[in-house]
Design an enzyme around this catalytic site. Structure first.
Site, PDB file in Angstrom:
ATOM      1  N   HIS A 155       0.786  -0.963   0.046  1.00  0.00           N
ATOM      2  CA  HIS A 155      -0.438  -0.079   0.285  1.00  0.00           C
ATOM      3  C   HIS A 155       0.772   1.605   0.208  1.00  0.00           C
ATOM      4  CE1 HIS A 155      -3.235  -2.590   0.954  1.00  0.00           C
ATOM      5  NE2 HIS A 155      -4.081  -1.810   0.272  1.00  0.00           N
ATOM      6  N   LYS A 159      -0.766   5.250   4.949  1.00  0.00           N
ATOM      7  CA  LYS A 159      -1.361   3.858   5.557  1.00  0.00           C
ATOM      8  C   LYS A 159      -1.251   3.963   6.760  1.00  0.00           C
ATOM      9  CE  LYS A 159      -3.774  -0.113   4.957  1.00  0.00           C
ATOM     10  NZ  LYS A 159      -5.657   0.167   5.310  1.00  0.00           N
TER      11      LYS A 159
HETATM   12  N1  LIG Z   1     -12.666  -0.767   2.409  1.00  0.00           N
HETATM   13  C1  LIG Z   1     -12.229   0.155   0.976  1.00  0.00           C
HETATM   14  O1  LIG Z   1     -11.672  -0.029  -0.140  1.00  0.00           O
HETATM   15  C2  LIG Z   1     -11.041   0.950   1.950  1.00  0.00           C
HETATM   16  C3  LIG Z   1     -10.388   1.209   0.264  1.00  0.00           C
HETATM   17  C4  LIG Z   1      -9.858   1.932   0.349  1.00  0.00           C
HETATM   18  C5  LIG Z   1      -9.397   2.369   1.854  1.00  0.00           C
HETATM   19  N2  LIG Z   1      -9.539   2.387   2.930  1.00  0.00           N
HETATM   20  C6  LIG Z   1      -9.876   2.940   4.898  1.00  0.00           C
HETATM   21  O2  LIG Z   1     -10.546   3.998   4.363  1.00  0.00           O
HETATM   22  C7  LIG Z   1      -9.770   5.154   5.379  1.00  0.00           C
HETATM   23  C8  LIG Z   1      -9.661   5.951   4.771  1.00  0.00           C
HETATM   24  O3  LIG Z   1      -8.748   5.950   3.517  1.00  0.00           O
HETATM   25  P1  LIG Z   1      -8.516   7.410   2.873  1.00  0.00           P
HETATM   26  O4  LIG Z   1      -6.837   6.923   2.064  1.00  0.00           O
HETATM   27  O5  LIG Z   1      -9.318   7.630   2.359  1.00  0.00           O
HETATM   28  O6  LIG Z   1      -7.241   8.101   4.363  1.00  0.00           O
HETATM   29  P2  LIG Z   1      -7.573   9.804   3.638  1.00  0.00           P
HETATM   30  O7  LIG Z   1      -6.624   9.993   4.765  1.00  0.00           O
HETATM   31  O8  LIG Z   1      -7.028  10.423   2.332  1.00  0.00           O
HETATM   32  O9  LIG Z   1      -8.799  10.257   4.887  1.00  0.00           O
HETATM   33  C9  LIG Z   1      -9.327   9.816   5.631  1.00  0.00           C
HETATM   34  C10 LIG Z   1      -9.934  11.087   6.000  1.00  0.00           C
HETATM   35  O10 LIG Z   1     -10.840  11.062   7.427  1.00  0.00           O
HETATM   36  C11 LIG Z   1     -10.725  12.450   7.914  1.00  0.00           C
HETATM   37  N3  LIG Z   1     -10.574  12.386   9.628  1.00  0.00           N
HETATM   38  C12 LIG Z   1      -9.387  11.491  10.229  1.00  0.00           C
HETATM   39  N4  LIG Z   1      -9.690  11.374  11.358  1.00  0.00           N
HETATM   40  C13 LIG Z   1     -11.087  12.147  11.452  1.00  0.00           C
HETATM   41  C14 LIG Z   1     -11.672  12.630  12.958  1.00  0.00           C
HETATM   42  N5  LIG Z   1     -11.072  12.325  13.838  1.00  0.00           N
HETATM   43  N6  LIG Z   1     -13.218  13.036  12.468  1.00  0.00           N
HETATM   44  C15 LIG Z   1     -13.736  13.224  11.587  1.00  0.00           C
HETATM   45  N7  LIG Z   1     -12.180  12.987  10.241  1.00  0.00           N
HETATM   46  C16 LIG Z   1     -10.882  12.310   9.984  1.00  0.00           C
HETATM   47  C17 LIG Z   1      -9.759  13.386   7.084  1.00  0.00           C
HETATM   48  O11 LIG Z   1      -9.677  14.845   7.331  1.00  0.00           O
HETATM   49  C18 LIG Z   1      -9.711  12.661   5.826  1.00  0.00           C
HETATM   50  O12 LIG Z   1     -10.786  13.292   5.561  1.00  0.00           O
HETATM   51  C19 LIG Z   1      -8.967   3.927   5.992  1.00  0.00           C
HETATM   52  O13 LIG Z   1      -9.477   3.551   7.185  1.00  0.00           O
HETATM   53  C20 LIG Z   1      -8.041   3.275   4.587  1.00  0.00           C
HETATM   54  O14 LIG Z   1      -7.777   2.527   5.257  1.00  0.00           O
HETATM   55  C21 LIG Z   1     -10.630   1.583   2.774  1.00  0.00           C
HETATM   56  O1  LIG Z   2      -5.838   2.508   1.115  1.00  0.00           O
HETATM   57  C1  LIG Z   2      -5.941   2.208   2.082  1.00  0.00           C
HETATM   58  O2  LIG Z   2      -5.367   1.962   2.883  1.00  0.00           O
HETATM   59  C2  LIG Z   2      -6.730   0.830   1.776  1.00  0.00           C
HETATM   60  N1  LIG Z   2      -7.146   0.282   2.167  1.00  0.00           N
HETATM   61  C3  LIG Z   2      -7.935  -1.307   2.547  1.00  0.00           C
HETATM   62  C4  LIG Z   2      -7.263  -2.470   3.807  1.00  0.00           C
HETATM   63  O3  LIG Z   2      -6.699  -1.788   4.330  1.00  0.00           O
HETATM   64  O4  LIG Z   2      -7.234  -3.688   3.182  1.00  0.00           O
HETATM   65  C5  LIG Z   2      -8.199  -1.369   0.946  1.00  0.00           C
HETATM   66  C6  LIG Z   2      -7.563  -1.415   0.605  1.00  0.00           C
HETATM   67  C7  LIG Z   2      -6.924   0.733   0.348  1.00  0.00           C
END
Ligand SMILES: NC(=O)c1ccc[n+]([C@@H]2O[C@H](COP(=O)([O-])OP(=O)(O)OC[C@H]3O[C@@H](n4cnc5c(N)ncnc54)[C@H](O)[C@@H]3O)[C@@H](O)[C@H]2O)c1
Ligand SMILES: O=C(O)C1=N[C@H](C(=O)O)CCC1
Length: 266
Positions: A155, A159
């Site tokens: 990743h 992250k």
């Molecule tokens: N399920 C999936 O398919 C998938 C895919 C990508 C990322 N993710 C997950 O999604 C989450 C976000 O990833 P990202 O890459 O967009 O992160 P990022 O850091 O780019 O964005 C996080 C967002 O959350 C906000 N935030 C952080 N702390 C906060 C708080 N205390 N109160 C309110 N808002 C808050 C930040 O200001 C920002 O807008 C992570 O947990 C990541 O692992 C999941």
């Molecule tokens: O960008 C991230 O953070 C992602 N988180 C998810 C995970 O923890 O598996 C899914 C993929 C992207």
């Protein structure tokens, strides 16, 4: 078609901003508010790079859900805050769709109980990319025949959680079918701690964090004279959005918490 009223938590983030662009394309979705850690009181359209939504940004989830009528919360934030937001959604009768990763097993169990108590559906999906869900399913199939397996996830270096939610979910799915065993030499020793990766029920998980990556995973199976590698790459966060939409559409019909998008795919 009824309008689905949506709150997005984490709109300024990499995933949250992509979710806003997905919502903008749907005729029957309405963004009613956002929650983030800053810019409280602003409108989404006031933030550079975000779509021109009139919806207000709140800094507190409880305040937001008291003031705004919503059907679904999409949470894309960070582990501890995502867990609090999900609990708050249940308290306010809003169905959570959670992409945030890094929840503990205890937190997942507590949220499952809360969903049942409230009779409110929820989706928690460590990976919304359909290809990644298939990669996990194919890995589960293969593990029945190849119990020696290691997971390598890669990743971007912003992250927060390791191993990734996808790697943990993959290991859990494999655990359901794999004969219990330890891997590697019984006398192996790490001369540098961590060299063999994290240990999940005898399977090793290796987490790589580098700039330039998005989300990638290889599941490598080994047997005498052969290896099988099952691999998925997300090159862009658009890859997650059809899964987020599927979860939003399906969560409205659910009265239990579903962990993993595979449970919503026919
Ligand atoms: N399920 C999936 O398919 C998938 C895919 C990508 C990322 N993710 C997950 O999604 C989450 C976000 O990833 P990202 O890459 O967009 O992160 P990022 O850091 O780019 O964005 C996080 C967002 O959350 C906000 N935030 C952080 N702390 C906060 C708080 N205390 N109160 C309110 N808002 C808050 C930040 O200001 C920002 O807008 C992570 O947990 C990541 O692992 C999941
Ligand atoms: O960008 C991230 O953070 C992602 N988180 C998810 C995970 O923890 O598996 C899914 C993929 C992207």
């Amino acid at each position: 078609m009824n309008t689905v009223k949506i709150v997005v938590a984490g709109p300024r983030g990499k995933m949250g901003s992509e979710a806003l662009r997905m919502i903008q394309k749907q005729d029957n979705y309405e963004l009613v508010a956002c929650v983030d850690k800053k810019n409280g009181g602003w409108k989404v359209k006031d933030i550079d790079g975000l779509p021109p939504f009139e919806a207000r940004i709140y800094e507190d989830m409880d305040e937001c859900l008291q003031e705004v009528e919503a059907d679904v919360l999409i949470d894309l934030t960070a582990p501890e805050v995502g867990y609090k937001h999900t609990k708050s959604a249940f308290e306010h009768g809003v169905r959570p769709v959670v992409g945030t990763t890094g929840f503990t097993t205890d937190q997942l169990e507590e949220l499952t109980d809360l969903s049942e108590q409230k009779g409110l559906g929820a989706v928690i999906a460590p990976n919304f990319a359909i290809g990644a869900v298939l990669m996990m399913q194919f890995s589960k199939m293969a593990a029945k025949y190849f119990p020696n397996v290691e997971i390598i996830e890669r990743h971007h270096d912003q992250k927060l959680d390791a191993p990734s939610g996808t790697a943990v979910k993959t290991a859990e799915l494999i655990q359901q079918v794999r004969e219990e065993q330890s891997q590697g030499h019984p006398n192996e020793k790490e001369t540098i701690p961590g060299a063999r990766g994290a240990d999940f029920d005898g399977m090793r998980i290796h987490s790589v964090r580098l700039p330039g990556l998005v989300a990638h995973q290889e599941v490598v199976f080994g047997d005498l004279g052969q290896n099988l590698t099952i691999k998925h790459d997300s090159f862009h966060r658009e890859s997650f959005m059809s899964g987020v939409k599927l979860a939003v559409d399906r969560v409205l019909e659910l009265d239990v918490l579903v962990y993993g998008l595979e449970n919503l795919m026919e």
